[in-house]
Design a protein around this motif. Sequence first.
Motif, PDB file in Angstrom:
ATOM      1  N   GLY A 193      15.526  26.379  30.203  1.00 38.82           N
ATOM      2  CA  GLY A 193      16.999  26.395  30.864  1.00 38.82           C
ATOM      3  C   GLY A 193      17.810  27.306  29.959  1.00 38.82           C
ATOM      4  N   PHE A 194      17.436  27.216  28.505  1.00 38.56           N
ATOM      5  CA  PHE A 194      18.317  28.057  27.535  1.00 38.56           C
ATOM      6  C   PHE A 194      18.015  29.427  27.929  1.00 38.56           C
ATOM      7  CE2 PHE A 194      18.757  28.082  22.801  1.00 38.56           C
ATOM      8  CZ  PHE A 194      20.089  28.605  22.789  1.00 38.56           C
ATOM      9  N   ALA A 195      16.664  29.751  27.962  1.00 40.65           N
ATOM     10  CA  ALA A 195      16.546  31.219  28.251  1.00 40.65           C
ATOM     11  C   ALA A 195      17.143  31.576  29.623  1.00 40.65           C
ATOM     12  CB  ALA A 195      15.016  31.251  28.628  1.00 40.65           C
ATOM     13  N   GLN A 196      17.111  30.728  30.696  1.00 41.40           N
ATOM     14  CA  GLN A 196      18.004  31.173  31.882  1.00 41.40           C
ATOM     15  C   GLN A 196      19.453  31.392  31.625  1.00 41.40           C
ATOM     16  OE1 GLN A 196      17.209  28.060  34.601  1.00 41.40           O
ATOM     17  NE2 GLN A 196      15.170  28.735  35.235  1.00 41.40           N
ATOM     18  N   ARG A 197      20.108  30.686  30.745  1.00 41.07           N
ATOM     19  CA  ARG A 197      21.425  30.836  30.475  1.00 41.07           C
ATOM     20  C   ARG A 197      21.850  32.062  29.616  1.00 41.07           C
ATOM     21  NH1 ARG A 197      20.308  26.261  31.803  1.00 41.07           N
ATOM     22  NH2 ARG A 197      21.716  24.585  33.170  1.00 41.07           N
ATOM     23  N   ILE A 198      20.813  32.345  28.511  1.00 40.00           N
ATOM     24  CA  ILE A 198      20.843  33.492  27.735  1.00 40.00           C
ATOM     25  C   ILE A 198      19.517  34.084  27.880  1.00 40.00           C
ATOM     26  CG2 ILE A 198      21.588  34.157  25.376  1.00 40.00           C
ATOM     27  CD1 ILE A 198      23.231  31.717  25.130  1.00 40.00           C
ATOM     28  N   ASN A 199      19.506  35.247  28.503  1.00 39.45           N
ATOM     29  CA  ASN A 199      18.261  36.039  28.538  1.00 39.45           C
ATOM     30  C   ASN A 199      17.948  36.742  27.302  1.00 39.45           C
ATOM     31  OD1 ASN A 199      16.045  37.121  29.920  1.00 39.45           O
ATOM     32  ND2 ASN A 199      17.029  38.657  30.916  1.00 39.45           N
ATOM     33  N   LEU A 200      17.096  35.912  26.350  1.00 41.71           N
ATOM     34  CA  LEU A 200      16.651  36.833  25.212  1.00 41.71           C
ATOM     35  C   LEU A 200      15.264  36.306  25.029  1.00 41.71           C
ATOM     36  CD1 LEU A 200      19.315  35.719  22.747  1.00 41.71           C
ATOM     37  CD2 LEU A 200      19.135  38.084  23.540  1.00 41.71           C
ATOM     38  N   ASN A 201      14.484  37.307  24.547  1.00 42.02           N
ATOM     39  CA  ASN A 201      13.056  37.060  24.442  1.00 42.02           C
ATOM     40  C   ASN A 201      12.722  35.965  23.132  1.00 42.02           C
ATOM     41  OD1 ASN A 201      12.227  38.858  26.018  1.00 42.02           O
ATOM     42  ND2 ASN A 201      12.046  40.505  24.563  1.00 42.02           N
ATOM     43  N   CYS A 202      13.623  35.777  22.377  1.00 50.65           N
ATOM     44  CA  CYS A 202      13.307  34.588  21.352  1.00 50.65           C
ATOM     45  C   CYS A 202      13.345  33.292  22.103  1.00 50.65           C
ATOM     46  CB  CYS A 202      14.335  34.653  20.090  1.00 50.65           C
ATOM     47  SG  CYS A 202      15.900  34.415  20.256  1.00 50.65           S
ATOM     48  N   PHE A 203      13.824  33.004  23.215  1.00 47.38           N
ATOM     49  CA  PHE A 203      13.901  31.816  24.089  1.00 47.38           C
ATOM     50  C   PHE A 203      12.904  31.839  24.965  1.00 47.38           C
ATOM     51  CE2 PHE A 203      18.915  32.488  23.172  1.00 47.38           C
ATOM     52  CZ  PHE A 203      18.753  31.641  21.865  1.00 47.38           C
ATOM     53  N   LYS A 204      12.122  32.848  25.386  1.00 41.51           N
ATOM     54  CA  LYS A 204      11.348  32.988  26.481  1.00 41.51           C
ATOM     55  C   LYS A 204       9.897  33.083  25.928  1.00 41.51           C
ATOM     56  CE  LYS A 204      13.171  36.593  28.575  1.00 41.51           C
ATOM     57  NZ  LYS A 204      13.550  37.470  29.368  1.00 41.51           N
ATOM     58  N   ASN A 205       9.602  33.922  25.092  1.00 42.87           N
ATOM     59  CA  ASN A 205       8.172  34.178  24.478  1.00 42.87           C
ATOM     60  C   ASN A 205       8.105  33.267  23.264  1.00 42.87           C
ATOM     61  OD1 ASN A 205       8.172  35.883  26.870  1.00 42.87           O
ATOM     62  ND2 ASN A 205       8.686  37.569  25.429  1.00 42.87           N
TER      63      ASN A 205
END
Length: 72
Positions: free
Chosen positions: A29-41
């Motif tokens: 959910g965090f990565a959906q709101r702020i699209n940053l690799n550090c939150f996705k990968n």
Amino acid sequence: MNQQPNNPLHGITLETIVTELVDHFGWDGFAQRINLNCFKNDPSVKSSLKFLRRTDWARKKVEQLYISTFSR
């Protein structure tokens, strides 16, 4: 001590901000709101803090999300 009545983030560390947002939204959910690799990968609080401390524009986005989510 210096008072900052107009600063909603006064006294709140970046680690607290990231931790509370992750607890509230989860990493996805965090990565959906702020699209940053550090939150996705392979996200972690430690790696996110390292990136956010070096990247001012990303830190501002995270702080703004925190304010809009937890404003009292």
